[in-house]
Design a protein around this motif. Structure first.
Motif, short mmCIF file in Angstrom:
data_model
loop_
_atom_site.label_atom_id
_atom_site.label_comp_id
_atom_site.label_asym_id
_atom_site.label_seq_id
_atom_site.Cartn_x
_atom_site.Cartn_y
_atom_site.Cartn_z
N ILE A 196 32.40 41.06 34.38
CA ILE A 196 33.77 41.56 34.43
C ILE A 196 34.73 40.37 34.39
N GLN A 197 35.77 40.54 33.57
CA GLN A 197 36.80 39.50 33.48
C GLN A 197 38.15 40.20 33.52
N GLY A 198 39.10 39.65 34.23
CA GLY A 198 40.42 40.27 34.22
C GLY A 198 41.28 39.81 35.38
N TYR A 199 42.55 40.21 35.30
CA TYR A 199 43.52 39.77 36.30
C TYR A 199 43.13 40.24 37.70
N TYR A 200 42.33 41.32 37.80
CA TYR A 200 41.93 41.79 39.13
C TYR A 200 41.24 40.66 39.91
N PHE A 201 40.40 39.90 39.23
CA PHE A 201 39.75 38.77 39.91
C PHE A 201 40.62 37.53 39.88
N SER A 202 41.12 37.22 38.71
CA SER A 202 41.94 36.03 38.59
C SER A 202 42.55 35.93 37.20
N LYS A 203 43.76 35.42 37.16
CA LYS A 203 44.34 35.03 35.89
C LYS A 203 43.67 33.72 35.46
N PRO A 204 43.83 33.30 34.21
CA PRO A 204 43.30 31.99 33.83
C PRO A 204 43.88 30.89 34.73
N ILE A 205 43.02 29.95 35.14
CA ILE A 205 43.38 28.92 36.11
C ILE A 205 43.45 27.56 35.39
N GLN A 254 50.44 17.91 25.66
CA GLN A 254 51.12 19.21 25.72
C GLN A 254 50.10 20.35 25.74
N LEU A 255 48.91 20.06 25.20
CA LEU A 255 47.86 21.08 25.21
C LEU A 255 47.02 20.96 26.48
N SER A 256 46.60 22.09 26.99
CA SER A 256 45.68 22.09 28.12
C SER A 256 44.80 23.32 27.99
N VAL A 257 43.82 23.42 28.87
CA VAL A 257 42.94 24.58 28.82
C VAL A 257 42.96 25.27 30.18
N ALA A 258 43.14 26.59 30.16
CA ALA A 258 43.04 27.39 31.39
C ALA A 258 41.71 28.12 31.36
N TYR A 259 41.17 28.37 32.54
CA TYR A 259 39.82 28.95 32.63
C TYR A 259 39.87 30.23 33.45
N GLN A 260 39.39 31.33 32.87
CA GLN A 260 39.41 32.60 33.59
C GLN A 260 37.99 32.98 34.02
N PRO A 261 37.80 33.25 35.31
CA PRO A 261 36.46 33.53 35.81
C PRO A 261 35.85 34.84 35.27
N LEU A 262 34.55 34.83 35.15
CA LEU A 262 33.76 36.01 34.80
C LEU A 262 32.86 36.32 35.98
N MET A 263 32.90 37.56 36.44
CA MET A 263 32.12 37.95 37.61
C MET A 263 30.89 38.74 37.18
N GLN A 264 29.76 38.34 37.73
CA GLN A 264 28.50 39.05 37.45
C GLN A 264 28.41 40.25 38.39
N THR A 265 28.32 41.46 37.81
CA THR A 265 28.38 42.65 38.67
C THR A 265 27.15 42.76 39.59
N SER A 266 25.98 42.29 39.13
CA SER A 266 24.76 42.46 39.93
C SER A 266 24.79 41.63 41.21
N THR A 267 25.49 40.50 41.18
CA THR A 267 25.49 39.61 42.34
C THR A 267 26.86 39.50 43.00
#
Ligand code: C2E
Ligand code: MG
Ligand code: MG
Ligand code: MG
Length: 277
Positions: A255-264, A39-52
């Motif tokens: 940067i982390q947030g729904y703009y890039f992606s919700k947790p996947i 019943q448990l799972s893990v979702a992963y939300q991306p973090l974007m590096q602003t410099s690259t």
């Protein structure tokens, strides 16, 4: 919320969570079964590096799909699990799932990391650094592939032990970040004593930055302080392009947030990485 301090943990007491809520009963009694029954799972939300503009890593966020109560939010069941032993089981599950995936994902993106949220009870366990080391060895992963996210209140529970354990984690190469930075009750003195790698600015300062000029001052000052201390800055909760541009202009490193992606869902991350690398 009233913070109740004990020698082991800060317990956030929410009067709405009385003993009889079905959720509480489910959490306190059904966790082993929930894990066994997937019943448990893990979702992963991306973090974007602003410099690259590239993906730097992900944050692991636990999910509980309950057969009776549906999707439970971690902000509901984590506080309940934190009162007892449940949080250790959850964190063990999250760490194992994450390292298993990391082995695969790092073939696509070799330097990437995953950040895992660590509660006071879990961090302050004397055995925690040893368990982390054993897990890293079992999966043959370097310490740098894992980031531990701690809140300021976690550092307050038992500051002496926290410093000791954070140094042990750091000796393994594991990075330690402060989550929800700016929302805790602690002084800033820990910034001098701890081997931290980043501050993660709380969503509450990020979300309405365009309409609240105080938030801009707070983010700007945090970035300046962090950079002068040699720490990176992560902005969480970026939902639109205007906020992204503002956070970049203010010098946020990640940067982390729904703009890039919700947790996947974990099983979809590989595909996502192939499309977004
Ligand atoms: P957190 O560590 O601050 O995680 C960020 C939360 O913000 C996540 O909520 C994420 O889904 C959400 N979020 C990310 N980007 C946005 C955005 O652009 N807009 C909005 N509105 N929200 C965004 P989630 O997954 O519901 O988790 C809530 C909290 O539960 C986490 O906050 C963390 O404190 C706790 N948590 C989650 N998983 C774990 C875990 O494995 N262990 C522990 N100890 N705590 C966990
Ligand atoms: Mg977090
Ligand atoms: Mg956070
Ligand atoms: Mg938060």
């Amino acid at each position: 919320y009233a913070a109740k301090h004990t020698n082991r943990s800060v317990v956030l007491f929410d009067p709405q969570l009385d003993n009889s809520t079905p959720m509480r009963i489910a959490v306190l009694s059904g966790l082993d079964q929930a894990i066994a029954e997937h019943q448990l799972s893990v979702a992963y939300q991306p973090l974007m590096q602003t410099s690259t503009g590239q993906v730097a890593g992900f944050e692991a966020l636990v999910r509980w799909s309950h057969p009776e109560f549906g999707e439970l939010s971690p902000s509901e069941f984590i506080p309940l699990a934190e009162v007892g032993e449940g949080i250790r089981k959850i964190t063990d599950f999250v760490l194992r799932s994450t390292l298993e995936y990391l082995v695969v994902w790092r073939r696509l993106l070799p330097q990437m990391h995953v950040a895992v949220n660590i509660s006071p009870r879990v961090l302050l366990d004397h055995d925690f650094p040893n368990r982390v080391q054993a897990l890293l060895e079992a999966y043959n992963l370097p310490g740098e592939s894992v980031v531990m996210e701690l809140t300021e209140s976690t550092l307050l529970v038992d500051p002496v032990r926290a410093v000791e354990i954070i140094h042990s984690l750091s000796a393994l190469g594991v990075k330690v970040e402060i989550d929800d930075f700016g929302t805790g009750y602690s002084s800033l003195s820990y910034l001098k004593r701890l081997p931290l790698s980043a501050l993660k600015i709380d969503r509450s300062f990020v979300a309405d930055i365009s309409s609240d000029s105080h938030n801009e001052v707070i983010v700007q000052s945090t970035v300046q302080m962090a950079h002068n201390l040699g720490l990176q800055v992560v902005a969480e909760g970026v939902e639109d392009e205007a906020t992204l541009l503002k956070m970049m202009r203010l010098g946020c490193d990640m940067i982390q947030g729904y703009y890039f992606s919700k947790p996947i869902p974990g099983d979809e991350v590989e595909e996502w990485l192939k499309r977004n690398r």
